[in-house]
Write a protein that holds these residues in place. Structure first.
Motif, PDB file in Angstrom:
ATOM      1  N   PRO A  55       0.825  -1.201   0.000  1.00 10.82           N
ATOM      2  CA  PRO A  55       0.000   0.000   0.000  1.00 10.82           C
ATOM      3  C   PRO A  55       0.859   1.251   0.000  1.00 10.82           C
ATOM      4  O   PRO A  55       1.948   1.268   0.551  1.00 10.82           O
ATOM      5  N   SER A  56       0.364   2.277  -0.626  1.00 11.53           N
ATOM      6  CA  SER A  56       1.087   3.546  -0.712  1.00 11.53           C
ATOM      7  C   SER A  56       0.965   4.306   0.601  1.00 11.53           C
ATOM      8  O   SER A  56      -0.075   4.293   1.240  1.00 11.53           O
TER       9      SER A  56
ATOM     10  N   GLY B 238      -1.427   7.763  -0.052  1.00  7.24           N
ATOM     11  CA  GLY B 238      -2.870   7.725  -0.141  1.00  7.24           C
ATOM     12  C   GLY B 238      -3.403   8.241  -1.460  1.00  7.24           C
ATOM     13  O   GLY B 238      -4.577   8.096  -1.743  1.00  7.24           O
TER      14      GLY B 238
ATOM     15  N   ASP C 241      -1.788   7.483  -4.492  1.00  6.76           N
ATOM     16  CA  ASP C 241      -1.142   6.696  -5.514  1.00  6.76           C
ATOM     17  C   ASP C 241      -2.170   6.200  -6.533  1.00  6.76           C
ATOM     18  O   ASP C 241      -3.290   5.850  -6.175  1.00  6.76           O
TER      19      ASP C 241
ATOM     20  N   ASP D 108      -3.846   3.021  -5.662  1.00  7.05           N
ATOM     21  CA  ASP D 108      -4.867   3.108  -4.621  1.00  7.05           C
ATOM     22  C   ASP D 108      -6.183   3.640  -5.181  1.00  7.05           C
ATOM     23  O   ASP D 108      -7.247   3.326  -4.661  1.00  7.05           O
ATOM     24  N   GLN D 109      -6.110   4.426  -6.227  1.00  6.53           N
ATOM     25  CA  GLN D 109      -7.303   5.023  -6.817  1.00  6.53           C
ATOM     26  C   GLN D 109      -7.981   4.106  -7.825  1.00  6.53           C
ATOM     27  O   GLN D 109      -9.143   4.305  -8.158  1.00  6.53           O
TER      28      GLN D 109
ATOM     29  N   ARG E  31      -3.083  -8.395  -3.794  1.00  7.65           N
ATOM     30  CA  ARG E  31      -3.457  -7.261  -2.946  1.00  7.65           C
ATOM     31  C   ARG E  31      -4.319  -7.744  -1.789  1.00  7.65           C
ATOM     32  O   ARG E  31      -4.884  -8.820  -1.837  1.00  7.65           O
TER      33      ARG E  31
END
Length: 130
Positions: free
Chosen positions: A10-11, A14, A16, A19-20, A54
């Motif tokens: 995970p980045s 927040g 990244d 993540d999007q 993930r």
């Protein structure tokens, strides 16, 4: 196929691109496309699509933009191969395909591929792979 080395942490930021992104698990891909489990596994093995492990169970997930209701975005495989041959890992390929780029039709490499404009995307992929 997705390897344990393709696990994307995970980045911290927040914001990244990974993540999007909307991610699909293998059962979601089967539901979207009507494909069997064997077909989805073949797509992953043949690198028609790529994914990453993930979540807490390290399950295989594929960005939703890599698929249509008919299956993998057709020109995606060649772009994946070009970048992989250039030494890029799957997580780096996924990030590059999803990253915003206003100079490409659609605003990103994957959007441009989905719009049918593979020539410019492949040219840039080849430049990066050198």
């Amino acid at each position: 196929m997705v390897n344990d080395s393709d696990v994307i942490p995970p980045s911290d930021s927040g914001d990244d691109v990974l993540d999007q992104a909307e991610w699909l698990a293998v059962p979601d891909i089967m539901e979207l496309t009507g494909a069997s489990l064997a077909e989805v596994k073949t797509w992953l093995q043949d690198r028609d699509i790529i994914g990453s492990r993930r979540g807490p169970n390290k399950a295989v997930y594929v960005p939703a933009l890599f698929l249509t209701e008919e299956g993998p975005v057709f020109p995606l495989r060649g772009t994946i191969i070009v970048l992989a041959d250039g030494g890029y890992r799957d997580d780096e390929i996924i990030r590059w395909l999803l990253t915003s780029d206003d100079t490409l039709q659609g605003g990103s490499a994957i959007a441009s591929l989905r719009d049918g404009s593979k020539t410019e995307v492949r040219r840039r992929a080849q430049e990066m792979a050198l």
